[in-house]
Design a protein around this motif. Structure first.
Motif, PDB file in Angstrom:
ATOM      1  N   THR A  84      21.943 -39.661 -19.181  1.00  0.00           N
ATOM      2  CA  THR A  84      22.065 -41.007 -18.647  1.00  0.00           C
ATOM      3  C   THR A  84      23.503 -41.443 -18.881  1.00  0.00           C
ATOM      4  OG1 THR A  84      21.489 -42.103 -20.720  1.00  0.00           O
ATOM      5  CG2 THR A  84      19.675 -41.591 -19.230  1.00  0.00           C
ATOM      6  N   VAL A  88      24.094 -48.412 -16.686  1.00  0.00           N
ATOM      7  CA  VAL A  88      22.793 -48.122 -16.074  1.00  0.00           C
ATOM      8  C   VAL A  88      22.968 -47.657 -14.633  1.00  0.00           C
ATOM      9  CG1 VAL A  88      20.663 -49.209 -15.268  1.00  0.00           C
ATOM     10  CG2 VAL A  88      21.492 -49.687 -17.560  1.00  0.00           C
ATOM     11  N   ASP A  89      22.229 -46.616 -14.250  1.00  0.00           N
ATOM     12  CA  ASP A  89      22.401 -45.968 -12.959  1.00  0.00           C
ATOM     13  C   ASP A  89      21.055 -45.899 -12.245  1.00  0.00           C
ATOM     14  OD1 ASP A  89      23.667 -44.488 -10.954  1.00  0.00           O
ATOM     15  OD2 ASP A  89      23.212 -42.590 -11.930  1.00  0.00           O
ATOM     16  N   ILE A  90      20.655 -47.046 -11.631  1.00  0.00           N
ATOM     17  CA  ILE A  90      19.375 -47.095 -10.922  1.00  0.00           C
ATOM     18  C   ILE A  90      19.599 -47.730  -9.540  1.00  0.00           C
ATOM     19  CG2 ILE A  90      17.852 -47.205 -12.950  1.00  0.00           C
ATOM     20  CD1 ILE A  90      17.934 -50.238 -12.765  1.00  0.00           C
ATOM     21  N   ARG A 152      17.460 -50.292 -18.807  1.00  0.00           N
ATOM     22  CA  ARG A 152      17.812 -49.083 -19.571  1.00  0.00           C
ATOM     23  C   ARG A 152      16.592 -48.176 -19.731  1.00  0.00           C
ATOM     24  NH1 ARG A 152      22.524 -47.646 -21.005  1.00  0.00           N
ATOM     25  NH2 ARG A 152      24.137 -49.219 -21.003  1.00  0.00           N
ATOM     26  N   ASP A 155      16.033 -46.506 -16.426  1.00  0.00           N
ATOM     27  CA  ASP A 155      17.032 -45.444 -16.281  1.00  0.00           C
ATOM     28  C   ASP A 155      16.571 -44.187 -17.024  1.00  0.00           C
ATOM     29  OD1 ASP A 155      19.433 -44.355 -15.474  1.00  0.00           O
ATOM     30  OD2 ASP A 155      20.625 -45.292 -17.052  1.00  0.00           O
TER      31      ASP A 155
END
Ligand SMILES: Nc1ncnc2c1ncn2[C@@H]1O[C@H](COP(=O)(O)OP(=O)(O)O)[C@@H](O)[C@H]1O
Ligand SMILES: [Mg+2]
Length: 248
Positions: A84, A88-90, A152, A155
């Motif tokens: 990750t 945050v990568d959503i 989080r 994610d």
């Protein structure tokens, strides 16, 4: 014990400055490892190198017995080496459910055009994953409506949906409230026990990793300053100086 991942002599420079300076590292399967160090120590750069988001100038990386030094990130993900990001990568415009569903479907190698027919198959797995991270009740909510701590956890569910064997978590508690931080740490502990995933947690806050990790690697100025069990690291003089020095 043979290492799941081992790196030797890793180097990466930016503008002539060595962000990672001849780092050797071994990560055995099943042990929760922490990588700590003050801001700018080179932790994120090291994770980028290990996961293929940056290529090392020198050094070698082996994962599960194979040389992966030249493989790009997507090829390492395919071998179940995941991470990750510090941020945050959503998909913020999709629902909580859809975020995990997409990760499950793409894991099974389906083309986007077959997304709809595949959706039913993945639903049960998505439910399990969302219950595990405590987001099942919020499954219909659009991801940008979640608190930062919930994002989080989403994610993390998205990353775990790809079925990683080794998973790097870059500052999984950064920017979250103290309560959400504790929730996240408990969750990582549970997942480490329940899954066959080996976790490596990157943090700048020492206290976060002491309660969570069985082994700690300390970075400072691109190098490994110390490695050992949490108690030994806590008492390590060089480590204390680096951290106290940061506070002054
Ligand atoms: N893309 C980049 N371009 C230039 N310098 C970078 C880049 N990424 C990191 N650095 C520099 O490399 C050093 C290590 O950074 P980083 O790996 O992010 O440390 P940490 O994650 O431990 O805070 C810092 O001095 C940082 O400024
Ligand atoms: Mg970082």
């Amino acid at each position: 014990m043979t290492a799941l991942l081992s790196a030797t002599g890793l180097v990466k420079s930016f503008h002539g400055m060595r962000a990672v300076d001849h780092v050797d590292m071994e990560i055995p399967e099943g042990r929760v490892t922490g990588i700590i160090g003050p801001n700018g120590a080179g932790k994120t750069t090291l994770v980028h190198l290990l996961t293929g988001h940056l290529m090392a100038e020198a050094g070698r990386i082996e994962f599960d017995g194979a040389d992966i030094t030249a493989l790009p990130a997507y090829a390492r993900v395919r071998r179940n080496l995941c991470r990750t990001f510090q941020i945050v990568d959503i998909f913020t415009r999709l629902s909580v459910f859809q975020n995990v569903q997409i990760a499950r479907i793409t894991r099974h190698g389906r083309n986007w055009r077959f997304f709809m027919p595949a959706a039913g198959e993945a639903a049960g797995e998505v439910e399990v994953a969302l219950k595990e991270v405590g987001l099942w009740e919020l499954r219909h909510r659009q991801a940008d409506q979640l608190s930062h701590g919930q994002q989080r956890r989403l994610d993390l569910a998205v990353t775990l949906a790809t079925g990683p064997r080794l998973c790097f978590l870059d500052e999984p508690t950064s920017g979250v409230s103290p309560h959400e931080r504790d929730q996240m740490l408990e969750l990582i502990k549970l997942l480490a026990k329940a899954h066959r995933t080996t976790f490596v947690v990157i943090e700048h806050d020492m206290e976060v990793v002491f309660g969570l990790c069985e082994w700690i690697t300390v970075m400072h100025r691109g190098k490994i300053l110390a490695e050992g069990k949490p108690d030994a690291i806590r008492d390590n003089r060089a480590v204390r100086e680096v951290y106290l020095g940061e506070e002054v």
